[in-house]
Scaffold this active site. Structure first.
Site, PDB file in Angstrom:
ATOM      1  N   ASP A 125     -10.656  -3.934 -18.325  1.00 28.74           N
ATOM      2  CA  ASP A 125     -11.033  -4.892 -19.380  1.00 28.74           C
ATOM      3  C   ASP A 125      -9.768  -5.367 -20.092  1.00 28.74           C
ATOM      4  O   ASP A 125      -9.108  -4.593 -20.773  1.00 28.74           O
ATOM      5  CB  ASP A 125     -11.988  -4.200 -20.359  1.00 28.74           C
ATOM      6  CG  ASP A 125     -12.409  -5.098 -21.515  1.00 28.74           C
ATOM      7  OD1 ASP A 125     -12.015  -6.283 -21.532  1.00 28.74           O
ATOM      8  OD2 ASP A 125     -13.135  -4.608 -22.402  1.00 28.74           O
TER       9      ASP A 125
ATOM     10  N   HIS B 209       0.811  -1.223   0.000  1.00 23.86           N
ATOM     11  CA  HIS B 209       0.000   0.000   0.000  1.00 23.86           C
ATOM     12  C   HIS B 209       0.848   1.277   0.000  1.00 23.86           C
ATOM     13  O   HIS B 209       0.368   2.334  -0.423  1.00 23.86           O
ATOM     14  CB  HIS B 209      -0.946   0.003   1.206  1.00 23.86           C
ATOM     15  CG  HIS B 209      -2.174   0.852   1.027  1.00 23.86           C
ATOM     16  ND1 HIS B 209      -2.218   1.952   0.196  1.00 23.86           N
ATOM     17  CD2 HIS B 209      -3.413   0.765   1.585  1.00 23.86           C
ATOM     18  CE1 HIS B 209      -3.421   2.503   0.250  1.00 23.86           C
ATOM     19  NE2 HIS B 209      -4.161   1.793   1.071  1.00 23.86           N
TER      20      HIS B 209
END
Length: 468
Positions: free
Chosen positions: A393, A170
């Site tokens: 995608d 992170h």
């Protein structure tokens, strides 16, 4: 063997983990993280997951292509541009984090699961009960320093669909930064030669000022206190469970109807759900009325008029958020109507501007790197519904679900999710066992006005085994 309380069981077979390195030579240099990146509270690994059906018929160019091979090859190309992610974190003498951009690569795991997408059913909602199957914790890979900054597993399903799960350090990026990297990866998978949005490092933009100076009040930073009500509130993490809370649009409207007209029309969904979660959670925990409770909502510093002076360029993929806190005594929060909590959340959120971020970075340098309060009455919420994680995608269409795979005892995420074709928000919640049913009842009471009400989505309970 994977199994859960729905009695679904299947085998996942993995290949030997490999390191994927940049496809071309990249600069070998050392880059410092920003002071916002460098806070102790971000020194953990966060898992995210994407679920894809077999939609190759909608895109003939992907027919017969192997998602594992396509994504592995695209990863090497994307790392040419995001080469710091192929490096390793180190510290200087003052424990300041730096990236050794040595090109050692990110971990990649190829896997096959003997299950179809449809068989997974509701288990694709967070918290993912099969996370350990879809994201293998490669031994020796889960430290903050000296380890791969990203671990990716791509798992083929029997139906031709696939699951991409990853774990990212992170300190390197927030949800928007991760989404930017994933978009670049997806573009490469579809044949692009370079990312549409070039990555920008420039972490010095979120460093403390010289000299540093604290100009705002920061409730999110732990203070020295002799208040017994604070001292007795440490979070007991030994008997907690995690479960999903799903709220559909009717329920969210019902919650909004609890507000007075001036708030009903002005508060955002984030403010509404944050206030609702805060109040229901506090009621469920049955705290001392004098206990001070607070909730911190992550507010992104990108693209806002109030933070324009930060000069964060398009393409910046570091952590660019702060988490101003709403604070109240537990008894007052529980007795007053929901509008009281909403007003506090709105006020806290309104304080976030360029000066707040500057002051927070300065505070981290003056008082030492910040870590979340480990108390029952403290919670952090992050709304990732607009981060774009659900728009990734690779050529086979959009994911059926995407986002953080789990929550944490002190952190809950708001994510898009559908139940029975109904759009809504799913939130993974951690609570002590004794508080779970009470929490469910409080949520039920505040959503009872919905005409077509779902119960809280019944999903697997995940027991806490280790902390961040």
């Amino acid at each position: 063997m994977a199994s859960n309380n729905s009695h679904l069981a299947f085998q996942v077979k993995r290949c030997i983990p490999e390191l994927v390195v940049p496809a071309k030579p990249t600069p070998h240099e050392v880059k410092k993280l920003s002071d916002i990146d460098d806070q102790e509270s971000l020194r953990f690994l966060i898992p995210a997951i994407w679920f894809y059906r077999n939609n190759s018929s909608n895109n003939p160019s992907m027919e017969g292509k192997d998602p594992v091979k396509v994504i592995r090859e695209a990863l090497g190309k994307a790392l040419v541009y995001y080469y710091p992610l192929a490096g390793r974190l180190t510290e200087d003498r003052n424990k300041k984090l730096m990236v050794d951009c040595n090109g050692q690569g990110v971990l990649f795991v190829e896997a096959n699961a003997e299950v179809t997408f449809d068989q997974l059913g509701h288990t694709i909602q967070p918290p993912s009960p099969f996370l350990n199957e879809f994201l293998y914790n490669v031994p020796g890979s889960d430290d903050i320093l000296g380890c791969p900054l990203i671990l990716i597993q791509v798992t083929r399903l029997l139906c031709g669909g696939f699951i991409l799960a990853l774990r990212v350090n992170h300190t390197m990026c927030d949800a928007f930064g991760l989404c930017q990297f994933m978009n670049a990866l997806a573009e490469m998978a579809k044949g692009a030669q370079h990312p549409t949005i070039p990555p920008v490092w420039k972490r010095e933009l979120l460093n403390a000022r010289d000299p540093p100076r604290i100009t705002r009040i920061h409730h999110e930073f732990p203070q020295e206190s002799t208040d017994d009500h604070h001292q007795d509130a440490d979070l007991d993490q030994t008997n907690m469970v995690q479960f999903p809370l799903f709220l559909n649009s009717n329920q969210i409207s019902a919650i909004r109807n609890h507000l007075p007209p001036h708030l009903r029309s002005t508060c955002t969904r984030f403010e509404l759900l944050t206030a609702c979660l805060w109040r229901c959670r506090t009621l469920a925990l049955n705290l001392d009325p004098e206990e001070v409770v607070q909730i911190s909502g992550l507010v992104n510093g990108r693209g806002k008029k109030s933070t324009k002076g930060l000069n964060l360029p398009v393409g910046y993929y570091g952590n660019a958020f702060v988490y101003p806190s709403a604070v109240s005594k537990a008894g007052v929060l529980c007795k007053k109507p929901l509008g009281y909590a909403v007003e506090l959340v709105k006020k806290a959120k309104s304080e976030m501007d360029e000066e707040y971020i500057r002051s927070f970075a300065d505070l981290l340098v003056i008082r030492g790197r910040h870590r979340f309060k480990i108390t029952k009455g403290y919670l952090v919420v992050s709304d990732v519904t607009s981060a774009g994680l659900d728009k990734i995608d690779f050529g086979w269409g959009l994911p059926e679900h995407a986002g953080p795979a789990i929550g944490f005892p002190l952190i809950s995420f708001f994510m898009k999710y559908k139940v029975g074709g109904e759009d809504g928000v799913v939130i993974p919640i951690w609570l002590p066992l004794f508080a779970v049913e009470r929490f469910r009842q409080e949520v039920k009471k505040i959503t009872i006005e919905a005409h077509d009400m779902y119960e809280i989505t019944e999903g697997p309970h995940v027991r806490l085994t280790s902390m961040l």
